[in-house]
Design a protein around this motif. Sequence first.
Motif, mmCIF file in Angstrom:
data_model
loop_
_atom_site.group_PDB
_atom_site.id
_atom_site.type_symbol
_atom_site.label_atom_id
_atom_site.label_comp_id
_atom_site.label_asym_id
_atom_site.label_seq_id
_atom_site.Cartn_x
_atom_site.Cartn_y
_atom_site.Cartn_z
ATOM 1 N N PRO A 2 0.851 -1.267 -0.058
ATOM 2 C CA PRO A 2 0.075 0.132 -0.034
ATOM 3 C C PRO A 2 0.892 1.269 0.093
ATOM 4 O O PRO A 2 1.884 1.458 0.643
ATOM 5 N N ARG A 3 0.229 2.237 -0.680
ATOM 6 C CA ARG A 3 0.990 3.442 -0.675
ATOM 7 C C ARG A 3 1.270 4.254 0.910
ATOM 8 O O ARG A 3 2.133 4.840 0.902
ATOM 9 N N PHE A 4 0.217 4.042 1.599
ATOM 10 C CA PHE A 4 0.424 4.767 3.060
ATOM 11 C C PHE A 4 0.306 3.357 4.117
ATOM 12 O O PHE A 4 -0.366 2.559 3.914
ATOM 13 N N SER A 5 1.096 3.594 4.868
ATOM 14 C CA SER A 5 1.175 2.793 6.165
ATOM 15 C C SER A 5 0.069 2.826 7.166
ATOM 16 O O SER A 5 -0.649 3.864 6.876
ATOM 17 N N GLU A 6 -0.158 1.822 7.913
ATOM 18 C CA GLU A 6 -1.114 2.020 8.966
ATOM 19 C C GLU A 6 -1.192 3.085 9.810
ATOM 20 O O GLU A 6 -1.995 3.783 10.268
ATOM 21 N N ASP A 7 0.299 3.457 10.212
ATOM 22 C CA ASP A 7 0.452 4.743 11.055
ATOM 23 C C ASP A 7 -0.007 5.834 10.677
ATOM 24 O O ASP A 7 -0.646 6.894 10.946
ATOM 25 N N LEU A 294 -4.129 3.984 -3.893
ATOM 26 C CA LEU A 294 -3.670 3.385 -2.695
ATOM 27 C C LEU A 294 -2.865 2.169 -2.697
ATOM 28 O O LEU A 294 -2.214 1.703 -2.078
ATOM 29 N N GLY A 295 -2.655 1.619 -4.023
ATOM 30 C CA GLY A 295 -1.697 0.482 -4.281
ATOM 31 C C GLY A 295 -2.531 -0.743 -3.878
ATOM 32 O O GLY A 295 -1.732 -1.696 -3.572
#
Length: 296
Positions: A2-7, A294-295
């Motif tokens: 994914p482009r963005f992490s959980e954090d 978002l990948g």
Amino acid sequence: MPRFSEDTLSNWTKPPSDTEETKLSNAERMVREAINEDPILSSKTTEVFGQGSYANDTNVRLNSDIDINVRYTGGFYFDLPEGISRDDFGLNSPSEYSLCEFKNDVYAALVRKFGGNSVKRKNKCITVLGNSYRVETDVVPTWNYRRYDKSGTYVLGAKLRIDSGEYVVNYPQQHIENGKIKNANTNRRFKRLTRIYRKLRYKMLDDRFPVSDSITSFLLECLVWNMPNSILNDNDTWQERLKESIIHLYQHTKDENKCDEWGEVSELLYLFRGNRKWTKSDINKFSEDAWSYLGY
């Protein structure tokens, strides 16, 4: 991956900082002062309250809209059920004061308070430009509006007149209350997921990823509102909640019948009926594009 992490997604769920909230509250307070101090409006019955993302606690950054409703309560517009007349409910003749006059008076009051260079009249609202003390604010002059049923009871909304001549009805206070209820029923995740969607939209635009103008912040909140609580409650991470919610949007807007009953958060207006800025295909395309961006 994914482009963005959980954090990162978790960080997107957070409301504005205390400093941002202070600027927001300053804007609302100063609009209220402008109305109360005005020689014309101070003699009329009005109420001033926040609406939109600020009032619903779903705003994500300072350049998101702050909307303040200035509502005239000394009269009201109304709609009656078919076959019912004004006399049936003992309704008085229309007021000699009009919504158009009210908007003119609100504009004059804001110019008196903030100065002509800081106030811009627009088609739907009056914008007070921001500075280091307050954020840019859209002031929406409205009248009380009653939608009657055949029993004579009514729901109370707000009616505004666009300068181009059209009238618009909405229900901002019911929107606020319903949002609070869904937020409580989803362990405060309704408003947090709404912030993620709003932040996602900003990120896509910042990265020059195509997003239709029809995909508004208001629409995104309504879309999250129409998602089953299970998507918010039965998934353990924001990554999973976001994925499942996008799948839900895609599947339900691909089939005309699966989202025809979806409503605004107020549950008093349908989301896809009438002359709306958006279409089901707009949202289906957005869900596809968001998934790709978002990948997933």
